[in-house]
Design an enzyme around this catalytic site. Structure first.
Site, PDB file in Angstrom:
ATOM      1  N   ASP A 172     -17.718 -14.142  -1.953  1.00 27.97           N
ATOM      2  CA  ASP A 172     -17.639 -12.679  -1.909  1.00 27.97           C
ATOM      3  C   ASP A 172     -17.978 -12.061  -3.260  1.00 27.97           C
ATOM      4  O   ASP A 172     -17.200 -12.142  -4.206  1.00 27.97           O
ATOM      5  CB  ASP A 172     -16.241 -12.241  -1.478  1.00 27.97           C
ATOM      6  CG  ASP A 172     -16.162 -10.747  -1.199  1.00 27.97           C
ATOM      7  OD1 ASP A 172     -17.196 -10.068  -1.260  1.00 27.97           O
ATOM      8  OD2 ASP A 172     -15.054 -10.257  -0.919  1.00 27.97           O
ATOM      9  N   ASP A 369     -24.689  -7.183  -2.176  1.00 29.41           N
ATOM     10  CA  ASP A 369     -23.423  -7.725  -1.678  1.00 29.41           C
ATOM     11  C   ASP A 369     -23.695  -8.815  -0.653  1.00 29.41           C
ATOM     12  O   ASP A 369     -24.389  -8.580   0.337  1.00 29.41           O
ATOM     13  CB  ASP A 369     -22.584  -6.606  -1.061  1.00 29.41           C
ATOM     14  CG  ASP A 369     -21.227  -7.104  -0.589  1.00 29.41           C
ATOM     15  OD1 ASP A 369     -20.591  -7.882  -1.328  1.00 29.41           O
ATOM     16  OD2 ASP A 369     -20.810  -6.734   0.523  1.00 29.41           O
TER      17      ASP A 369
END
Length: 489
Positions: A172, A369
């Site tokens: 992440d 992301d």
């Protein structure tokens, strides 16, 4: 900040601050060279069937690269979620719908994180909408079946403790705190590996409340002189437990002692399969900062494949990388902002106001992301890109919209098709041309494909993992550059 687990909150915030640092750059004309590319429809549809029947038990153990003498190079293998945890969806359409639902919650979470940071707030600063006690069952619905929620996340395998035991962890780049489920479990979700037991590790060390790591947490508390942490996510998922340090081992590449990581005793939400999460953001508690990495890179394989690639730390950037400046937000150091100059479709630059992708007083800009699946563009930019694509695909049979996608096609009678190329453009005339499968994706097994971009009302755009698939994305932290190297998995 005081720990508060008992109140839901309502957030209504507008953005108004100028908080970004820009490297000095010279604007230049965008150049284009790619006009069309081929979409292999048959291959994409074949994978929609394979992902539903893939048996994680058949996954071949991957061999990590041997350590390089006298270097801090670390390498880990990276797997799409479905390759290690069996999906229980009835068909591919159901799998896609669950991925997109999770993805929307993810985007909301990132936008909330940005809004809170812009105003120097944490969730515990907000007034509760009502005096209601949060019960464990309030968060249990998403995982009650124990089935894979199909979030599109990528997993890597790391060793934790001494002796080292391997765990699958979610990758992440949109968060900083590392954590894993920890015995004794007050409430733990289903994971592939046995739950980590601190009593079985000689290197487990609970952090005291006055430690620097504890003081750096956004939300913390103190109990029996030990630091407690809480991290919550936009979909209602959360983890609560002790904050500790442990030894982390990176395959055969080496290990690092005293890495701060959460020992989660109460963990609920859509993390099914993973033991926890590796925070690779830019904040001080992220894994990249704690191991003092000067760079890291990953290559995300197709989510519907059973293949794997690598996550690497301190490895050189490929020489053919298309590079762009990484920008810094002075208020939220987690996100990786990229200086995007424009987008072209079919070799023609789309007419988008130049300030659209600029990080300015509205807190906008463009971030990379790996946890978000579908690229989000500000509504005006999205509409322009979509309209340009539709104009050049009038010869293709259209289909009804699907979930958040409003531009879809019926390719059921085709095995391949030529489509306009979509490219991202950066300063200095550099461009990153996407493969067709990175922006035309199947949403069922019958041949319906959709244009995989979506609009957002937020001023912040996000380049998601569907668009990044098959490209090695290198974050040169020392020189504030990001590189894109196609076909380097």
């Amino acid at each position: 900040m005081a720990l508060n687990l008992n109140r839901p909150f309502l957030l209504l915030i507008t953005l108004s601050l100028s908080l970004f640092h820009f490297p000095s750059t010279t604007s230049s004309r965008i150049s284009t060279s790619h006009t069309t590319t081929t979409l292999d429809i048959s291959s994409s549809l074949y994978q929609t069937h394979q992902v539903l029947t893939f048996n994680p038990d058949l996954l071949q153990p991957s061999k990590n690269q041997e350590p390089k003498p006298n270097t801090s190079f670390f390498s880990l293998h990276l797997h799409p979620r479905e390759s290690i945890h069996t999906t229980h969806h009835k068909d591919y359409k159901a799998l896609i719908l669950s991925r997109l639902a999770r993805d929307s919650a993810r985007v909301n979470s990132l936008n909330t994180k940005l809004q809170l940071a812009l105003y120097n707030l944490s969730k515990s600063d907000l007034h509760p909408t009502q005096q209601t006690t949060i019960r464990p069952e309030d968060f249990s619905t998403p995982i009650s079946s124990g089935s894979n929620q199909g979030s599109g996340e990528y997993f890597t395998r790391v060793g934790v403790g001494q002796p080292s035991k391997p765990f699958y962890m979610v990758l992440d780049t949109g968060s900083d705190v590392n954590w894993l489920q920890c015995k004794p479990c007050d409430d733990c979700y289903q994971q592939t590996d046995p739950v980590y037991d601190p009593n079985q590790s000689t290197s487990f060390y609970p952090l005291p409340c006055d430690s620097q790591q504890c003081q750096t947490l956004d939300t913390s508390a103190c109990r029996n002189s030990k630091c407690l942490y809480q991290v919550s996510y936009g979909d209602g998922s959360f983890t609560v437990g002790e904050f500790m340090t442990e030894t982390m081992t990176f395959g055969n590449s080496g290990s690092v002692n005293r890495v701060a990581i959460g020992c989660g005793h109460d963990n609920e939400g859509l993390f099914v399969g993973a033991a926890g999460l590796l925070g690779l953001g830019g904040g001080p508690l992220s894994l990249t900062k704690q191991i003092k990495a000067t760079s890291f890179s990953y290559c995300l394989v197709d989510r519907d494949s059973g293949k794997s690639s690598t996550l690497e730390f301190n490895s050189p950037r490929p020489g053919d990388s298309v590079t762009a400046p990484l920008l810094k937000n002075q208020k939220v150091d987690t996100f990786y902002y990229v200086e995007l100059q424009g987008i072209s479709v079919g070799g023609e630059v789309v007419s988008i106001p130049p300030e659209t992708f600029t990080a300015g007083n509205s807190g906008g800009g463009v971030i990379l992301d790996c946890g978000t699946a579908i690229t989000r563009l500000q509504t005006q930019a999205y509409n322009s890109v979509r309209d340009s694509f539709k104009k050049l695909t009038q010869n293709l049979r259209s289909a009804d919209g699907f979930a958040l996608f409003d531009t879809c096609y019926d390719f059921s009678s085709l095995s391949s098709v030529r489509v306009p190329t979509v490219s991202f453009h950066f300063n200095g005339g550099k461009s990153w041309a996407l493969p067709a499968k990175n922006y035309l994706i199947p949403v069922d097994s019958a041949g319906t494909f959709c244009f995989a971009f979506a609009p957002t009302r937020s001023s912040m755009a996000i380049i998601g993992n569907v668009q990044q698939q098959g490209t090695r994305v290198s974050f040169d932290l020392a020189n504030s550059l990001v590189g894109f190297s196609p076909n380097k998995c």
